[in-house]
Design a protein around this motif. Structure first.
Motif, PDB file in Angstrom:
ATOM      1  N   CYS A 224      -6.317   4.575  -7.186  1.00  0.00           N
ATOM      2  CA  CYS A 224      -5.010   4.053  -6.783  1.00  0.00           C
ATOM      3  C   CYS A 224      -5.029   2.544  -6.570  1.00  0.00           C
ATOM      4  O   CYS A 224      -6.083   1.925  -6.397  1.00  0.00           O
ATOM      5  N   SER A 225      -3.850   1.977  -6.620  1.00  0.00           N
ATOM      6  CA  SER A 225      -3.630   0.566  -6.321  1.00  0.00           C
ATOM      7  C   SER A 225      -2.464   0.466  -5.350  1.00  0.00           C
ATOM      8  O   SER A 225      -1.645   1.375  -5.251  1.00  0.00           O
ATOM      9  N   ALA A 226      -2.397  -0.653  -4.655  1.00  0.00           N
ATOM     10  CA  ALA A 226      -1.284  -0.892  -3.733  1.00  0.00           C
ATOM     11  C   ALA A 226      -0.074  -1.391  -4.519  1.00  0.00           C
ATOM     12  O   ALA A 226      -0.203  -2.234  -5.400  1.00  0.00           O
ATOM     13  N   ARG A 227       1.087  -0.817  -4.212  1.00  0.00           N
ATOM     14  CA  ARG A 227       2.338  -1.274  -4.818  1.00  0.00           C
ATOM     15  C   ARG A 227       3.277  -1.703  -3.710  1.00  0.00           C
ATOM     16  O   ARG A 227       3.484  -0.969  -2.745  1.00  0.00           O
ATOM     17  N   ASP A 228       3.848  -2.880  -3.862  1.00  0.00           N
ATOM     18  CA  ASP A 228       4.735  -3.397  -2.828  1.00  0.00           C
ATOM     19  C   ASP A 228       6.028  -2.600  -2.784  1.00  0.00           C
ATOM     20  O   ASP A 228       6.568  -2.183  -3.814  1.00  0.00           O
ATOM     21  N   SER A 229       6.519  -2.360  -1.579  1.00  0.00           N
ATOM     22  CA  SER A 229       7.772  -1.645  -1.381  1.00  0.00           C
ATOM     23  C   SER A 229       8.944  -2.403  -1.984  1.00  0.00           C
ATOM     24  O   SER A 229       8.931  -3.637  -2.077  1.00  0.00           O
ATOM     25  N   GLY A 230       9.977  -1.663  -2.372  1.00  0.00           N
ATOM     26  CA  GLY A 230      11.190  -2.280  -2.879  1.00  0.00           C
ATOM     27  C   GLY A 230      12.143  -2.728  -1.781  1.00  0.00           C
ATOM     28  O   GLY A 230      13.204  -3.290  -2.066  1.00  0.00           O
ATOM     29  N   MET A 231      11.771  -2.488  -0.519  1.00  0.00           N
ATOM     30  CA  MET A 231      12.638  -2.868   0.595  1.00  0.00           C
ATOM     31  C   MET A 231      12.801  -4.383   0.688  1.00  0.00           C
ATOM     32  O   MET A 231      11.804  -5.121   0.668  1.00  0.00           O
ATOM     33  N   LYS A 232      14.067  -4.838   0.797  1.00  0.00           N
ATOM     34  CA  LYS A 232      14.319  -6.266   0.981  1.00  0.00           C
ATOM     35  C   LYS A 232      14.406  -6.615   2.471  1.00  0.00           C
ATOM     36  O   LYS A 232      13.879  -7.620   2.915  1.00  0.00           O
ATOM     37  N   PHE A 233      15.075  -5.768   3.234  1.00  0.00           N
ATOM     38  CA  PHE A 233      15.102  -5.960   4.681  1.00  0.00           C
ATOM     39  C   PHE A 233      13.868  -5.298   5.272  1.00  0.00           C
ATOM     40  O   PHE A 233      13.583  -4.127   5.014  1.00  0.00           O
ATOM     41  N   ARG A 234      13.122  -6.029   6.097  1.00  0.00           N
ATOM     42  CA  ARG A 234      11.892  -5.491   6.673  1.00  0.00           C
ATOM     43  C   ARG A 234      11.816  -5.857   8.155  1.00  0.00           C
ATOM     44  O   ARG A 234      12.030  -7.013   8.526  1.00  0.00           O
ATOM     45  N   ASN A 235      11.506  -4.856   8.976  1.00  0.00           N
ATOM     46  CA  ASN A 235      11.326  -5.078  10.407  1.00  0.00           C
ATOM     47  C   ASN A 235       9.835  -5.052  10.695  1.00  0.00           C
ATOM     48  O   ASN A 235       9.216  -3.989  10.777  1.00  0.00           O
ATOM     49  N   SER A 236       9.239  -6.200  10.846  1.00  0.00           N
ATOM     50  CA  SER A 236       7.794  -6.306  11.033  1.00  0.00           C
ATOM     51  C   SER A 236       7.355  -5.965  12.454  1.00  0.00           C
ATOM     52  O   SER A 236       6.165  -5.912  12.750  1.00  0.00           O
ATOM     53  N   SER A 237       8.309  -5.703  13.353  1.00  0.00           N
ATOM     54  CA  SER A 237       7.975  -5.406  14.750  1.00  0.00           C
ATOM     55  C   SER A 237       7.667  -3.929  14.995  1.00  0.00           C
ATOM     56  O   SER A 237       7.210  -3.560  16.071  1.00  0.00           O
ATOM     57  N   VAL A 238       7.949  -3.087  14.004  1.00  0.00           N
ATOM     58  CA  VAL A 238       7.813  -1.644  14.190  1.00  0.00           C
ATOM     59  C   VAL A 238       6.834  -1.078  13.169  1.00  0.00           C
ATOM     60  O   VAL A 238       6.895  -1.418  11.985  1.00  0.00           O
ATOM     61  N   ALA A 239       5.913  -0.209  13.642  1.00  0.00           N
ATOM     62  CA  ALA A 239       5.000   0.504  12.747  1.00  0.00           C
ATOM     63  C   ALA A 239       5.232   1.996  12.906  1.00  0.00           C
ATOM     64  O   ALA A 239       5.287   2.505  14.025  1.00  0.00           O
ATOM     65  N   LYS A 252       0.392   3.195  -1.696  1.00  0.00           N
ATOM     66  CA  LYS A 252      -0.772   3.494  -2.524  1.00  0.00           C
ATOM     67  C   LYS A 252      -0.371   4.494  -3.607  1.00  0.00           C
ATOM     68  O   LYS A 252       0.086   5.598  -3.289  1.00  0.00           O
ATOM     69  N   VAL A 253      -0.553   4.114  -4.861  1.00  0.00           N
ATOM     70  CA  VAL A 253      -0.126   4.946  -5.984  1.00  0.00           C
ATOM     71  C   VAL A 253      -1.233   4.991  -7.021  1.00  0.00           C
ATOM     72  O   VAL A 253      -1.907   3.980  -7.273  1.00  0.00           O
ATOM     73  N   ALA A 254      -1.444   6.154  -7.628  1.00  0.00           N
ATOM     74  CA  ALA A 254      -2.419   6.274  -8.712  1.00  0.00           C
ATOM     75  C   ALA A 254      -2.056   5.293  -9.814  1.00  0.00           C
ATOM     76  O   ALA A 254      -0.907   5.209 -10.243  1.00  0.00           O
ATOM     77  N   ASP A 255      -3.046   4.551 -10.276  1.00  0.00           N
ATOM     78  CA  ASP A 255      -2.862   3.475 -11.245  1.00  0.00           C
ATOM     79  C   ASP A 255      -3.230   3.990 -12.640  1.00  0.00           C
ATOM     80  O   ASP A 255      -4.380   4.359 -12.879  1.00  0.00           O
ATOM     81  N   VAL A 256      -2.256   4.011 -13.556  1.00  0.00           N
ATOM     82  CA  VAL A 256      -2.500   4.540 -14.898  1.00  0.00           C
ATOM     83  C   VAL A 256      -3.680   3.829 -15.557  1.00  0.00           C
ATOM     84  O   VAL A 256      -4.544   4.465 -16.167  1.00  0.00           O
ATOM     85  N   ALA A 257      -3.735   2.509 -15.434  1.00  0.00           N
ATOM     86  CA  ALA A 257      -4.807   1.744 -16.080  1.00  0.00           C
ATOM     87  C   ALA A 257      -6.172   2.107 -15.505  1.00  0.00           C
ATOM     88  O   ALA A 257      -7.153   2.247 -16.253  1.00  0.00           O
ATOM     89  N   LYS A 258      -6.246   2.294 -14.187  1.00  0.00           N
ATOM     90  CA  LYS A 258      -7.514   2.670 -13.562  1.00  0.00           C
ATOM     91  C   LYS A 258      -7.948   4.066 -14.002  1.00  0.00           C
ATOM     92  O   LYS A 258      -9.126   4.298 -14.302  1.00  0.00           O
ATOM     93  N   VAL A 259      -6.991   5.001 -14.020  1.00  0.00           N
ATOM     94  CA  VAL A 259      -7.314   6.361 -14.460  1.00  0.00           C
ATOM     95  C   VAL A 259      -7.798   6.337 -15.904  1.00  0.00           C
ATOM     96  O   VAL A 259      -8.786   6.979 -16.261  1.00  0.00           O
ATOM     97  N   ARG A 260      -7.116   5.579 -16.746  1.00  0.00           N
ATOM     98  CA  ARG A 260      -7.472   5.492 -18.161  1.00  0.00           C
ATOM     99  C   ARG A 260      -8.874   4.911 -18.338  1.00  0.00           C
ATOM    100  O   ARG A 260      -9.655   5.382 -19.165  1.00  0.00           O
ATOM    101  N   THR A 261      -9.197   3.899 -17.546  1.00  0.00           N
ATOM    102  CA  THR A 261     -10.524   3.266 -17.635  1.00  0.00           C
ATOM    103  C   THR A 261     -11.613   4.244 -17.219  1.00  0.00           C
ATOM    104  O   THR A 261     -12.648   4.375 -17.894  1.00  0.00           O
ATOM    105  N   LEU A 262     -11.397   4.938 -16.111  1.00  0.00           N
ATOM    106  CA  LEU A 262     -12.383   5.932 -15.648  1.00  0.00           C
ATOM    107  C   LEU A 262     -12.551   7.041 -16.677  1.00  0.00           C
ATOM    108  O   LEU A 262     -13.666   7.497 -16.946  1.00  0.00           O
ATOM    109  N   ASN A 263     -11.450   7.467 -17.268  1.00  0.00           N
ATOM    110  CA  ASN A 263     -11.500   8.518 -18.260  1.00  0.00           C
ATOM    111  C   ASN A 263     -12.297   8.065 -19.479  1.00  0.00           C
ATOM    112  O   ASN A 263     -13.111   8.823 -20.033  1.00  0.00           O
ATOM    113  N   ALA A 264     -12.095   6.827 -19.901  1.00  0.00           N
ATOM    114  CA  ALA A 264     -12.814   6.290 -21.064  1.00  0.00           C
ATOM    115  C   ALA A 264     -14.313   6.206 -20.789  1.00  0.00           C
ATOM    116  O   ALA A 264     -15.133   6.535 -21.643  1.00  0.00           O
ATOM    117  N   ILE A 265     -14.675   5.773 -19.577  1.00  0.00           N
ATOM    118  CA  ILE A 265     -16.088   5.699 -19.195  1.00  0.00           C
ATOM    119  C   ILE A 265     -16.711   7.083 -19.255  1.00  0.00           C
ATOM    120  O   ILE A 265     -17.794   7.291 -19.818  1.00  0.00           O
TER     121      ILE A 265
END
Length: 270
Positions: A224-239, A252-265
Motif C-alpha cells: 500500500c501507499s498513502a493517498r491524500d484525502s479529497g477533503m478541502k475543509f480540515r479540522n486539525s484539532s480533532v482526531a 492507505k490504499v493498495a498500490d497497483v504499481a507496487k502489487v505489479r512490481t512484487l508480482n513480476a519479481i
C-alpha cells in the motif's frame, strides 16, 4: 514442478487461482478500492479485513464483502477477528466469530482466516476445532497469531493435525525478513502438509531474498501507499482514532504499481 505441485494443495480451486508461473501473491486489503487495485496488479488472492492498523479485524459482511465480491474475480479470504489485541478469546467472542463465519460464507467468501491461542501461548485446539467446523468446506488460514506462540515447531504440527490449509507467519519476528531462518525451517517441516506463507514487512526490496530463502510457495503483503484525502475543509484539532499519529486525511490504499512490481519479481524467480 515440485513447488507448483505444492501450490495446488488446499482442497479448493478458489484458493489457488492466479498462480500462473511463479508464486501466489496474497494482498491484504480493507477497502473496495484496494481490492480492485490488488487484482489489477496481479494478486492471486485477497485477504479482506477491517482495521489493518490493528493487524486486521473482521470486515463488514453485508457491505464490504458483498461489494468486493461484485468487483473482483480472484478468491477473497475473509479475516475473522472480533477485536484487536491478543488472541485469547472468551466464549462470547467465540459465538461472535462463528456468526461472522456464517455471514462470510453466505456472502460469498472463498476462504476464512483466523487464529486463537491459549493463555500459555499454544494453539487453542478446542476453539479452532469449533470454528473450523463452521468454516467447512472452505479452506482456512491460521493468521499471524502464530507469531505469538510459545513453540512454533510444535504449533505447526498442531495446525496440521487440525486441518488448516495455510499458516501466515513472519517467522515469529518483527518481519518476514528477520524471521526468515524460522520460516525456512517451518517450510521444510511442513513437507507439503500445510502451506507456510511468509508475511510481514514484505517489499520489492526484500521479496526475492524471502522467497528464495524460505522455499515458500506463496507470500502475503499489503503493497500500500498513502493517498491524500479529497477533503478541502480540515479540522486539525480533532482526531477520530486513539493515535494522533494517524491522520484522517491520509488514506492507505493498495498500490497497483507496487502489487505489479512484487508480482513480476515473484514470477521471475522460478
Amino acid at each position: 514442478m515440485e513447488r507448483r505441485d505444492r501450490n495446488r494443495k488446499g482442497g479448493s480451486g478458489a484458493g489457488n487461482a492466479g498462480m500462473g508461473d511463479g508464486f501466489l501473491m496474497e494482498v491484504c486489503v480493507d477497502s473496495v478500492e484496494s481490492a480492485v487495485n490488488a487484482e489489477r496488479g496481479g494478486a492471486g488472492r485477497i485477504e479482506l479485513c477491517a482495521g489493518l492498523m490493528e493487524g486486521g479485524t473482521t470486515p463488514s459482511m453485508a457491505g464490504l464483502l458483498q461489494v468486493v465480491k461484485q468487483c473482483v474475480r480472484v478468491p477473497v479470504f475473509v479475516m475473522i477477528r472480533p477485536r484487536g489485541g491478543d488472541f485469547l478469546y472468551s466464549d462470547r467472542e467465540l459465538e461472535v466469530m462463528k456468526a461472522d463465519i456464517r455471514l462470510a460464507k453466505l456472502h460469498g467468501a472463498d476462504g476464512l482466516v483466523f487464529g486463537a491461542l491459549t493463555e500459555d501461548g499454544r494453539i487453542d485446539t478446542e476453539l479452532c476445532t469449533a470454528l473450523l467446523a463452521v468454516c467447512r468446506p472452505l479452506p482456512v488460514t491460521f493468521h499471524r497469531a502464530f507469531d505469538m506462540v510459545h513453540d512454533p515447531l510444535v504449533a505447526l504440527e498442531t495446525l496440521v493435525s487440525l486441518g488448516f490449509e495455510r499458516v501466515l507467519t513472519s517467522g515469529c519476528d518483527s518481519s518476514a525478513l528477520e524471521g526468515l531462518p524460522l520460516i525456512k525451517r517451518l517450510t521444510e517441516q511442513a513437507k507439503g502438509r500445510i502451506v507456510v506463507v511468509p508475511g510481514g514487512g514484505i517489499t520489492e526490496r526484500n521479496l526475492q531474498r524471502i522467497l528464495e530463502g524460505s522455499g515458500a510457495p506463496e507470500f502475503h503483503c499489503s503493497a500500500c501507499s498513502a493517498r491524500d484525502s479529497g477533503m478541502k475543509f480540515r479540522n486539525s484539532s480533532v482526531a477520530m482514532g486513539a493515535s494522533v499519529s494517524v491522520s484522517e486525511y491520509s488514506l492507505k490504499v493498495a498500490d497497483v504499481a507496487k502489487v505489479r512490481t512484487l508480482n513480476a519479481i515473484a514470477k521471475n524467480i522460478l
